[in-house]
Design a protein around this motif. Structure first.
Motif, short mmCIF file in Angstrom:
data_model
loop_
_atom_site.label_atom_id
_atom_site.label_comp_id
_atom_site.label_asym_id
_atom_site.label_seq_id
_atom_site.Cartn_x
_atom_site.Cartn_y
_atom_site.Cartn_z
N TYR A 71 -10.47 -2.54 2.93
CA TYR A 71 -10.60 -2.78 1.48
C TYR A 71 -11.40 -4.07 1.25
O TYR A 71 -11.17 -5.09 1.90
CB TYR A 71 -9.21 -2.91 0.83
N LEU A 123 -7.69 4.11 -1.79
CA LEU A 123 -7.27 2.71 -1.85
C LEU A 123 -6.18 2.44 -0.83
O LEU A 123 -6.22 1.43 -0.10
CB LEU A 123 -6.78 2.41 -3.27
N TYR A 183 0.80 -1.23 0.00
CA TYR A 183 0.00 0.00 0.00
C TYR A 183 0.83 1.29 0.00
O TYR A 183 0.29 2.39 0.13
CB TYR A 183 -1.04 0.01 1.12
N ARG A 194 -10.37 -0.93 -10.24
CA ARG A 194 -9.79 -0.64 -8.93
C ARG A 194 -9.10 -1.89 -8.34
O ARG A 194 -8.02 -1.81 -7.76
CB ARG A 194 -10.92 -0.17 -8.03
N ASP A 195 -9.74 -3.04 -8.50
CA ASP A 195 -9.16 -4.29 -8.00
C ASP A 195 -7.93 -4.69 -8.81
O ASP A 195 -6.99 -5.28 -8.28
CB ASP A 195 -10.19 -5.42 -8.03
N VAL A 218 -5.01 -3.12 -7.30
CA VAL A 218 -4.57 -3.87 -6.11
C VAL A 218 -3.83 -5.13 -6.51
O VAL A 218 -2.79 -5.48 -5.93
CB VAL A 218 -5.77 -4.19 -5.18
N GLU A 238 -7.75 2.30 2.65
CA GLU A 238 -8.52 1.06 2.85
C GLU A 238 -7.59 -0.14 3.05
O GLU A 238 -7.86 -1.00 3.90
CB GLU A 238 -9.45 0.81 1.68
N LEU A 239 -6.52 -0.21 2.27
CA LEU A 239 -5.58 -1.33 2.41
C LEU A 239 -4.88 -1.25 3.77
O LEU A 239 -4.77 -2.25 4.49
CB LEU A 239 -4.56 -1.31 1.28
#
Length: 159
Positions: free
Chosen positions: A72, A63, A27, A96-97, A100, A66-67
């Motif tokens: 998340y 993001l 992150y 968005r995923d 990640v 959240e991570l």
């Protein structure tokens, strides 16, 4: 020829190192930015990527938060059929995923790459389909046996 024992010792010596506290690297903002750039390659003009681009910094900071905070949650996959060479169900993660996913790969790939079997060709830098075909042709010319396998519906069975 290397003995089976020395091959196993070599394998386990590669596997012995333990890595800790990798998640902060996932992150890290610079890593998320790099992951975003990778995720948008070939997708730059798609609607989901363009929407993410409109508020890029805000989206990446959200993001990251959240991570870091453990809040998340992955979004819903989009399911569709492809017809090459036969009809099969495929699924795509939200943009968005995908960011990640790339953020995780950026951190984990160097660790796992050093441990992968030389006989593994899928999704690896400097390997791929053409190298696998070259190796298969070598095997056909030099080996008297081979194994072809497939696990039916493997990926759809993974939660």
């Amino acid at each position: 020829m290397e003995s089976a024992r020395s091959a196993l010792e070599k394998f386990w010596s590669k596997m012995a190192k333990t890595f800790r506290n990798l998640f902060p690297q996932v992150y890290d903002f610079a890593n998320l930015w790099s992951a975003y750039e990778k995720a948008r390659r070939g997708k730059r003009y798609t609607e989901p990527a363009a929407k993410f681009d409109m508020h890029i910094e805000e989206n990446l900071f959200e993001l990251q938060s959240e991570l870091r905070d453990g809040t998340y949650r992955p979004g819903d996959y989009r399911h569709f059929y492809i017809y090459e060479p036969k009809k099969r169900l495929s699924s795509a993660a939200p943009f968005r995923d995908r960011v990640v996913h790339h953020a995780n790969v950026n951190v984990l790939e160097p660790i796992y790459e050093a441990r992968f079997s030389e006989a593994s060709y899928a999704c690896r830098k400097g390997k791929g389909t053409h190298k696998a075909m070259e190796r298969a042709h070598w095997g056909i010319r030099n080996c008297s046996w081979f194994l072809k396998g497939d696990i039916v519906k493997f990926f759809p069975s993974v939660d």
